[in-house]
Design a protein around this motif. Structure first.
Motif, PDB file in Angstrom:
ATOM      1  N   ASP A   1       0.627  -1.150   0.028  1.00  0.00           N
ATOM      2  CA  ASP A   1       0.468   0.166   0.295  1.00  0.00           C
ATOM      3  C   ASP A   1       0.611   1.034   0.115  1.00  0.00           C
ATOM      4  N   SER A   2       1.171   2.173  -0.956  1.00  0.00           N
ATOM      5  CA  SER A   2       0.818   3.755  -0.917  1.00  0.00           C
ATOM      6  C   SER A   2       2.709   3.723  -0.877  1.00  0.00           C
ATOM      7  N   CYS A   3       3.462   2.504  -1.830  1.00  0.00           N
ATOM      8  CA  CYS A   3       4.973   1.772  -2.057  1.00  0.00           C
ATOM      9  C   CYS A   3       5.200   2.912  -3.135  1.00  0.00           C
TER      10      CYS A   3
ATOM     11  N   LEU B   1       3.009   3.428  -6.999  1.00  0.00           N
ATOM     12  CA  LEU B   1       3.625   3.804  -8.040  1.00  0.00           C
ATOM     13  C   LEU B   1       4.885   2.326  -8.954  1.00  0.00           C
ATOM     14  N   SER B   2       4.766   2.709  -9.798  1.00  0.00           N
ATOM     15  CA  SER B   2       6.324   1.825 -10.142  1.00  0.00           C
ATOM     16  C   SER B   2       5.915   2.193 -11.609  1.00  0.00           C
ATOM     17  N   GLY B   3       7.791   3.207 -11.392  1.00  0.00           N
ATOM     18  CA  GLY B   3       7.593   3.856 -12.711  1.00  0.00           C
ATOM     19  C   GLY B   3       8.995   5.425 -12.759  1.00  0.00           C
TER      20      GLY B   3
ATOM     21  N   ASN C   1      -3.060   1.681  -8.301  1.00  0.00           N
ATOM     22  CA  ASN C   1      -1.588   2.285  -8.732  1.00  0.00           C
ATOM     23  C   ASN C   1      -1.298   3.243 -10.321  1.00  0.00           C
ATOM     24  N   MET C   2      -0.110   3.937  -9.542  1.00  0.00           N
ATOM     25  CA  MET C   2       0.005   4.365 -11.482  1.00  0.00           C
ATOM     26  C   MET C   2       1.624   3.600 -11.944  1.00  0.00           C
TER      27      MET C   2
ATOM     28  N   ASN D   1      -9.037   0.652 -12.395  1.00  0.00           N
ATOM     29  CA  ASN D   1      -8.529   2.532 -11.387  1.00  0.00           C
ATOM     30  C   ASN D   1      -7.131   2.884 -11.874  1.00  0.00           C
ATOM     31  N   ASN D   2      -6.000   1.987 -12.673  1.00  0.00           N
ATOM     32  CA  ASN D   2      -4.924   1.707 -12.743  1.00  0.00           C
ATOM     33  C   ASN D   2      -4.347   2.527 -13.228  1.00  0.00           C
TER      34      ASN D   2
END
Length: 172
Positions: free
Chosen positions: A86-88, A114-116, A147-148, A169-170
């Protein structure tokens, strides 16, 4: 070999020769109920955090998985369950994924993370991961939402899992 309940807050694991965090109970053992809050694992040779074997219950809240040279931000073996992210942030894993849930993973969640590419220290930016998030074949009972996963070098999300699942909703 046996771990029940461990709490880590505001910890940093950095510049490891192998993995920064390796949770593996070994033959006949088990690990359960670990919580990592606002921690940092970065700049290692392989996965910044790897969970292998019969692990039941690890939660990451506000964790930073940065700069693996040849691995992933977070890697979870398919025999582990109840892994909550969560919120990582996962960034700078230039040859790997931000988050990996291997084939057969069950009962996990990846939310609001977030992954990026991401802001780094000294007003620099961590480069994108090669890939965003991976859910392996025959994974089930999971949530990947809000998620982003945008801005990774090659792919944002690979979802090979089965139902029941909620993937919505990603930002890809």
């Amino acid at each position: 070999r046996y771990v029940n309940f461990g709490f880590f807050a505001n910890c940093a694991w950095d510049s490891a020769a192998d993995r920064c965090i390796f949770i593996s109970p070994g033959a006949g053992g088990f690990v359960s109920s670990l919580v990592f809050t606002n921690c940092w694992s970065a700049s290692c040779q392989y996965d910044t955090c790897a969970i292998a074997g019969p692990v039941d219950g690890v939660q990451f809240v506000g964790h930073r998985f940065f700069n693996s040279q040849h691995g992933n931000g977070l890697w979870v073996h398919g025999t582990s369950k109840n892994i909550m992210v969560d919120s990582c942030f996962s960034s700078g894993n230039i040859n790997g994924w931000g988050y990996v849930f291997e084939a057969g993973s069950k009962k996990f969640a990846l939310r609001n993370s977030l992954s990026g590419p991401s802001g780094g220290p000294f007003l620099t930016t961590f480069p994108p991961n090669k890939y965003g998030a991976y859910i392996g074949p025959s994974s089930s009972d999971y949530i990947v939402t809000s998620n982003m996963l945008k801005g990774n070098a090659l792919l944002s999300l690979s979802d090979g899992g089965l139902g029941p699942k909620a993937v919505a909703n990603n930002l890809l």
